[in-house]
Design a protein around this motif. Structure first.
Motif, PDB file in Angstrom:
ATOM      1  N   SER A  77       0.824  -1.210   0.000  1.00 24.82           N
ATOM      2  CA  SER A  77       0.000   0.000   0.000  1.00 24.82           C
ATOM      3  C   SER A  77       0.857   1.258   0.000  1.00 24.82           C
ATOM      4  O   SER A  77       0.413   2.321  -0.426  1.00 24.82           O
ATOM      5  N   ASP A  78       2.106   1.130   0.500  1.00 26.99           N
ATOM      6  CA  ASP A  78       3.038   2.255   0.505  1.00 26.99           C
ATOM      7  C   ASP A  78       3.910   2.177  -0.724  1.00 26.99           C
ATOM      8  O   ASP A  78       4.700   1.238  -0.884  1.00 26.99           O
ATOM      9  N   THR A  79       3.786   3.141  -1.601  1.00 28.00           N
ATOM     10  CA  THR A  79       4.586   3.166  -2.819  1.00 28.00           C
ATOM     11  C   THR A  79       5.179   4.547  -3.013  1.00 28.00           C
ATOM     12  O   THR A  79       4.648   5.557  -2.514  1.00 28.00           O
ATOM     13  N   GLY A  80       6.277   4.598  -3.743  1.00 29.15           N
ATOM     14  CA  GLY A  80       6.916   5.869  -4.053  1.00 29.15           C
ATOM     15  C   GLY A  80       6.351   6.468  -5.322  1.00 29.15           C
ATOM     16  O   GLY A  80       5.626   5.827  -6.085  1.00 29.15           O
ATOM     17  N   THR A  81       6.718   7.722  -5.548  1.00 29.61           N
ATOM     18  CA  THR A  81       6.245   8.407  -6.755  1.00 29.61           C
ATOM     19  C   THR A  81       7.110   8.087  -7.961  1.00 29.61           C
ATOM     20  O   THR A  81       6.615   8.026  -9.087  1.00 29.61           O
ATOM     21  N   ASP A  82       8.404   7.897  -7.762  1.00 26.20           N
ATOM     22  CA  ASP A  82       9.311   7.520  -8.842  1.00 26.20           C
ATOM     23  C   ASP A  82      10.538   6.866  -8.234  1.00 26.20           C
ATOM     24  O   ASP A  82      10.679   6.776  -7.011  1.00 26.20           O
ATOM     25  N   ASN A  83      11.442   6.408  -9.099  1.00 26.51           N
ATOM     26  CA  ASN A  83      12.623   5.661  -8.647  1.00 26.51           C
ATOM     27  C   ASN A  83      13.914   6.459  -8.808  1.00 26.51           C
ATOM     28  O   ASN A  83      14.997   5.893  -8.831  1.00 26.51           O
ATOM     29  N   ARG A  84      13.801   7.763  -8.896  1.00 29.69           N
ATOM     30  CA  ARG A  84      14.990   8.551  -9.205  1.00 29.69           C
ATOM     31  C   ARG A  84      16.027   8.539  -8.085  1.00 29.69           C
ATOM     32  O   ARG A  84      17.224   8.676  -8.337  1.00 29.69           O
ATOM     33  N   ASN A  85      15.586   8.371  -6.833  1.00 32.28           N
ATOM     34  CA  ASN A  85      16.514   8.421  -5.700  1.00 32.28           C
ATOM     35  C   ASN A  85      16.982   7.044  -5.253  1.00 32.28           C
ATOM     36  O   ASN A  85      17.673   6.921  -4.232  1.00 32.28           O
ATOM     37  N   LEU A  86      16.600   5.980  -5.977  1.00 31.22           N
ATOM     38  CA  LEU A  86      16.985   4.619  -5.583  1.00 31.22           C
ATOM     39  C   LEU A  86      18.347   4.264  -6.156  1.00 31.22           C
ATOM     40  O   LEU A  86      18.653   4.568  -7.315  1.00 31.22           O
ATOM     41  N   LEU A  87      19.161   3.607  -5.343  1.00 28.29           N
ATOM     42  CA  LEU A  87      20.470   3.142  -5.772  1.00 28.29           C
ATOM     43  C   LEU A  87      20.518   1.626  -5.642  1.00 28.29           C
ATOM     44  O   LEU A  87      20.070   1.077  -4.625  1.00 28.29           O
ATOM     45  N   ASP A  88      21.064   0.986  -6.640  1.00 30.92           N
ATOM     46  CA  ASP A  88      21.151  -0.475  -6.641  1.00 30.92           C
ATOM     47  C   ASP A  88      22.387  -0.892  -5.866  1.00 30.92           C
ATOM     48  O   ASP A  88      23.493  -0.990  -6.412  1.00 30.92           O
ATOM     49  N   LEU A  89      22.205  -1.132  -4.549  1.00 26.42           N
ATOM     50  CA  LEU A  89      23.313  -1.499  -3.675  1.00 26.42           C
ATOM     51  C   LEU A  89      22.997  -2.808  -2.960  1.00 26.42           C
ATOM     52  O   LEU A  89      21.836  -3.110  -2.659  1.00 26.42           O
ATOM     53  N   ASP A  90      24.038  -3.598  -2.679  1.00 28.53           N
ATOM     54  CA  ASP A  90      23.838  -4.849  -1.941  1.00 28.53           C
ATOM     55  C   ASP A  90      23.365  -4.597  -0.515  1.00 28.53           C
ATOM     56  O   ASP A  90      22.696  -5.444   0.093  1.00 28.53           O
ATOM     57  N   SER A  91      23.715  -3.443   0.017  1.00 30.37           N
ATOM     58  CA  SER A  91      23.344  -3.130   1.397  1.00 30.37           C
ATOM     59  C   SER A  91      21.860  -2.843   1.554  1.00 30.37           C
ATOM     60  O   SER A  91      21.363  -2.741   2.682  1.00 30.37           O
ATOM     61  N   ASN A  92      21.138  -2.711   0.435  1.00 31.30           N
ATOM     62  CA  ASN A  92      19.695  -2.473   0.529  1.00 31.30           C
ATOM     63  C   ASN A  92      18.945  -3.671   1.095  1.00 31.30           C
ATOM     64  O   ASN A  92      17.858  -3.516   1.646  1.00 31.30           O
ATOM     65  N   GLN A  93      19.508  -4.855   0.968  1.00 33.36           N
ATOM     66  CA  GLN A  93      18.893  -6.083   1.484  1.00 33.36           C
ATOM     67  C   GLN A  93      19.684  -6.568   2.692  1.00 33.36           C
ATOM     68  O   GLN A  93      20.865  -6.887   2.597  1.00 33.36           O
ATOM     69  N   LYS A  94      18.991  -6.616   3.827  1.00 30.78           N
ATOM     70  CA  LYS A  94      19.655  -7.014   5.073  1.00 30.78           C
ATOM     71  C   LYS A  94      19.883  -8.516   5.146  1.00 30.78           C
ATOM     72  O   LYS A  94      20.805  -8.988   5.825  1.00 30.78           O
ATOM     73  N   MET A  95      19.062  -9.298   4.473  1.00 27.74           N
ATOM     74  CA  MET A  95      19.223 -10.756   4.507  1.00 27.74           C
ATOM     75  C   MET A  95      20.372 -11.166   3.584  1.00 27.74           C
ATOM     76  O   MET A  95      20.486 -10.668   2.453  1.00 27.74           O
ATOM     77  N   SER A  96      21.188 -12.068   4.044  1.00 28.45           N
ATOM     78  CA  SER A  96      22.307 -12.567   3.248  1.00 28.45           C
ATOM     79  C   SER A  96      21.905 -13.843   2.506  1.00 28.45           C
ATOM     80  O   SER A  96      20.839 -14.427   2.767  1.00 28.45           O
ATOM     81  N   LYS A  97      22.745 -14.258   1.599  1.00 29.35           N
ATOM     82  CA  LYS A  97      22.477 -15.475   0.850  1.00 29.35           C
ATOM     83  C   LYS A  97      22.438 -16.687   1.773  1.00 29.35           C
ATOM     84  O   LYS A  97      21.638 -17.608   1.585  1.00 29.35           O
ATOM     85  N   GLU A  98      23.290 -16.671   2.799  1.00 31.37           N
ATOM     86  CA  GLU A  98      23.321 -17.788   3.758  1.00 31.37           C
ATOM     87  C   GLU A  98      22.010 -17.887   4.535  1.00 31.37           C
ATOM     88  O   GLU A  98      21.531 -18.995   4.844  1.00 31.37           O
ATOM     89  N   ASP A  99      21.424 -16.734   4.863  1.00 31.33           N
ATOM     90  CA  ASP A  99      20.150 -16.746   5.578  1.00 31.33           C
ATOM     91  C   ASP A  99      19.038 -17.370   4.729  1.00 31.33           C
ATOM     92  O   ASP A  99      18.210 -18.134   5.232  1.00 31.33           O
ATOM     93  N   ILE A 100      19.046 -17.032   3.440  1.00 31.31           N
ATOM     94  CA  ILE A 100      18.012 -17.579   2.546  1.00 31.31           C
ATOM     95  C   ILE A 100      18.189 -19.076   2.378  1.00 31.31           C
ATOM     96  O   ILE A 100      17.211 -19.841   2.405  1.00 31.31           O
ATOM     97  N   MET A 101      19.455 -19.532   2.225  1.00 35.71           N
ATOM     98  CA  MET A 101      19.708 -20.965   2.075  1.00 35.71           C
ATOM     99  C   MET A 101      19.317 -21.729   3.327  1.00 35.71           C
ATOM    100  O   MET A 101      18.808 -22.842   3.245  1.00 35.71           O
ATOM    101  N   LYS A 102      19.534 -21.127   4.496  1.00 34.05           N
ATOM    102  CA  LYS A 102      19.160 -21.782   5.756  1.00 34.05           C
ATOM    103  C   LYS A 102      17.639 -21.920   5.850  1.00 34.05           C
ATOM    104  O   LYS A 102      17.125 -22.945   6.304  1.00 34.05           O
ATOM    105  N   MET A 103      16.910 -20.900   5.404  1.00 35.37           N
ATOM    106  CA  MET A 103      15.448 -20.970   5.430  1.00 35.37           C
ATOM    107  C   MET A 103      14.946 -22.074   4.503  1.00 35.37           C
ATOM    108  O   MET A 103      14.018 -22.811   4.855  1.00 35.37           O
ATOM    109  N   LYS A 104      15.551 -22.205   3.337  1.00 36.39           N
ATOM    110  CA  LYS A 104      15.153 -23.284   2.426  1.00 36.39           C
ATOM    111  C   LYS A 104      15.468 -24.646   3.021  1.00 36.39           C
ATOM    112  O   LYS A 104      14.686 -25.600   2.882  1.00 36.39           O
ATOM    113  N   TYR A 105      16.627 -24.754   3.683  1.00 34.28           N
ATOM    114  CA  TYR A 105      17.025 -26.020   4.300  1.00 34.28           C
ATOM    115  C   TYR A 105      16.077 -26.397   5.436  1.00 34.28           C
ATOM    116  O   TYR A 105      15.793 -27.582   5.658  1.00 34.28           O
TER     117      TYR A 105
END
Length: 478
Positions: A77-105
């Protein structure tokens, strides 16, 4: 009659957006789907068009509206008006690949993993509604493997080769449809085809002629294995009696005499049979100049077939016996020739009755193919990697007047040469060189637009109708 449910032994397509693969369904068989091992026993008895989700290596059928909901993206329900201020950085996602693999396991479902990814994303709520839907679609494709079981069709098979279109000469759906339309192939037609598209064009033509027609596939020589991979996908094995193979290098012999040389006749004088008419497996071989090779080539076509990754050739039947295993290769021919008189008869390695019958049947089928060609054909279709001009000009004399001819090539220059040769010889009417323009569109609310990634070309077509029939073959002018 085709059945509506998946049965043991069926070829089925596992399809989802942008991805398709063909598997043969067998009991107690496991397949790999996106690096996941699956047991396909659960598919037997299910209707075609059913949607399944992969849950820890098992297939779970999705019933009713849930199947369509998985393809939709529920935005926040919360959306932005545009994507001009977004930066594609790895730090944007707090979960690591190891965390996701552990959840699948631990057996966490894909839906729960996506919810955690959204919760731990610093930029998701800042994205626009369309960007959020695109993000969800991408994550669902990765973490919720869902596919639909479909019956193989030429259109779906084209999607399978979309990742490597060079295997089918960059043939596209629009080009294939026009090729079939211009060929004028219908129920009961007699067609000659030259193709190197994994059997795709051959399968489509076979689908049109039905049980009453005949197709002669012209191949480079009688030592090459015929690739008909797509025919296995579409389950056309029951129509194989309507498909014949004939080597291109034997076409010239059809003009001189219909009793053209049969397969391997330059190596074998005759076949000895017993009183019951069954071959004894013994041959008479004439050895001249102390050599077992003709023109530096081995007597057998078995090695060539093995090099192609198959021990089958000519309608899926075994090829000639390997003589070099019994008598050595060409390098020792002079030594062996000194010990053997040129007119001497020798007994080669015996073949079993089944293989000998297969060889005799293969020769019979080739003679039948030659008869079909000399009795004139209704259509000629060429879609191959070879230069089409010599093949086209040589085959014109075997076509009825007003027959349809279609030549496909991924490049324009070979077709220009074909056009010039046919026009200079006054061999056709309504000569036409064409290129189709095909563009795929994304159809979504408020974001309908052409897809960014698309093929640059679907190849070119040269089509015409024959205007005369000569006993002499046409020759391209130099």
């Amino acid at each position: 009659m085709e059945h509506d449910h998946v049965e043991d032994g069926d070829q089925v397509v596992f399809h989802r957006e942008g991805w398709s693969r063909v598997f043969q369904i067998r009991r107690k068989r496991q397949v790999y789907l996106d690096k996941t091992k699956l047991d396909v026993d659960a598919l037997i008895g299910q209707p075609y068009g059913s949607t399944f989700e992969v849950d820890r290596g098992k297939l779970v059928k999705i019933e009713g509206p849930a199947a369509s909901e998985l393809s939709l993206g529920e935005t926040s329900s919360d959306t932005g008006t545009d994507n001009r201020n977004l930066l594609d950085l790895d730090s944007n996602q707090k979960m690591s690949k190891e965390d996701i693999m552990k959840m699948k396991y631990d057996g966490i479902t894909g839906q729960k993993i996506i919810e955690e990814l959204i919760e731990n994303s610093e930029t998701f709520k800042m994205k626009t509604e369309f960007s959020q839907a695109k993000y969800l679609k991408k994550k669902k494709k990765k973490h919720i493997p869902v596919f639909t079981v479909m019956r193989p069709t030429p259109r779906l098979v084209l999607d399978i080769f979309s990742k490597d279109p060079s295997k089918i000469c960059y043939l596209r759906a629009d080009s294939l449809s026009q090729l079939l339309s211009y060929s004028n192939v219908m129920y009961g037609s007699k067609v000659a085809v030259v193709e190197t598209c994994q059997g795709l064009v051959l399968s489509c033509l076979l689908q049109r002629i039905g049980e009453a027609g005949k197709i002669v596939q012209l191949i480079p020589s009688n030592t090459n294995a015929v690739c008909r991979q797509v025919m296995d996908y579409l389950g056309f094995a029951k129509f194989m009696e309507n498909v014949y193979s004939f080597p291109l290098d034997e076409l010239s012999s059809l003009k001189d005499d219909r009793s053209f040389p049969s397969l391997n006749s330059k190596y074998y004088d005759k076949i000895e049979t017993n009183e019951d008419g069954v071959s004894s497996g013994q041959y008479n071989i004439t050895v001249s100049n102390g050599s077992f090779c003709d023109g530096g080539e081995s007597l057998t076509s078995n090695e060539n077939a093995e090099a192609q990754g198959s021990d089958e050739a000519f309608d899926g039947e075994s090829v000639a016996p390997d003589l070099t295993e019994e008598y050595g290769d060409c390098g020792n021919a002079e030594t062996e020739g000194a010990k053997i008189d040129s007119g001497m008869q020798m007994e080669v390695k015996k073949l079993g009755p089944n293989r000998e019958l297969q060889r005799q049947r293969r020769e019979k089928r080739q003679k039948e193919a030659g008869t079909i060609i000399t009795e004139k054909l209704d259509s000629l279709v060429i879609a191959c990697k070879y230069n089409p001009t010599p093949i086209l000009m040589q085959m014109l004399s075997y076509l009825h007047p007003s027959s349809s001819v279609v030549v496909y090539c991924q490049h324009l220059e070979p077709l220009v040469e074909c056009y010039t040769s046919v026009k200079d010889n006054h061999a056709g009417l309504q000569l036409k060189l064409s290129e189709t323009w095909f563009r795929e569109y994304q159809i979504l609310p408020q974001r309908t637009h052409p897809k960014i990634n698309m093929s640059g070309t679907g190849g070119y077509l040269f089509t015409f109708i024959t205007s005369q029939s000569n006993s002499e073959s046409f020759a391209p002018q130099s």
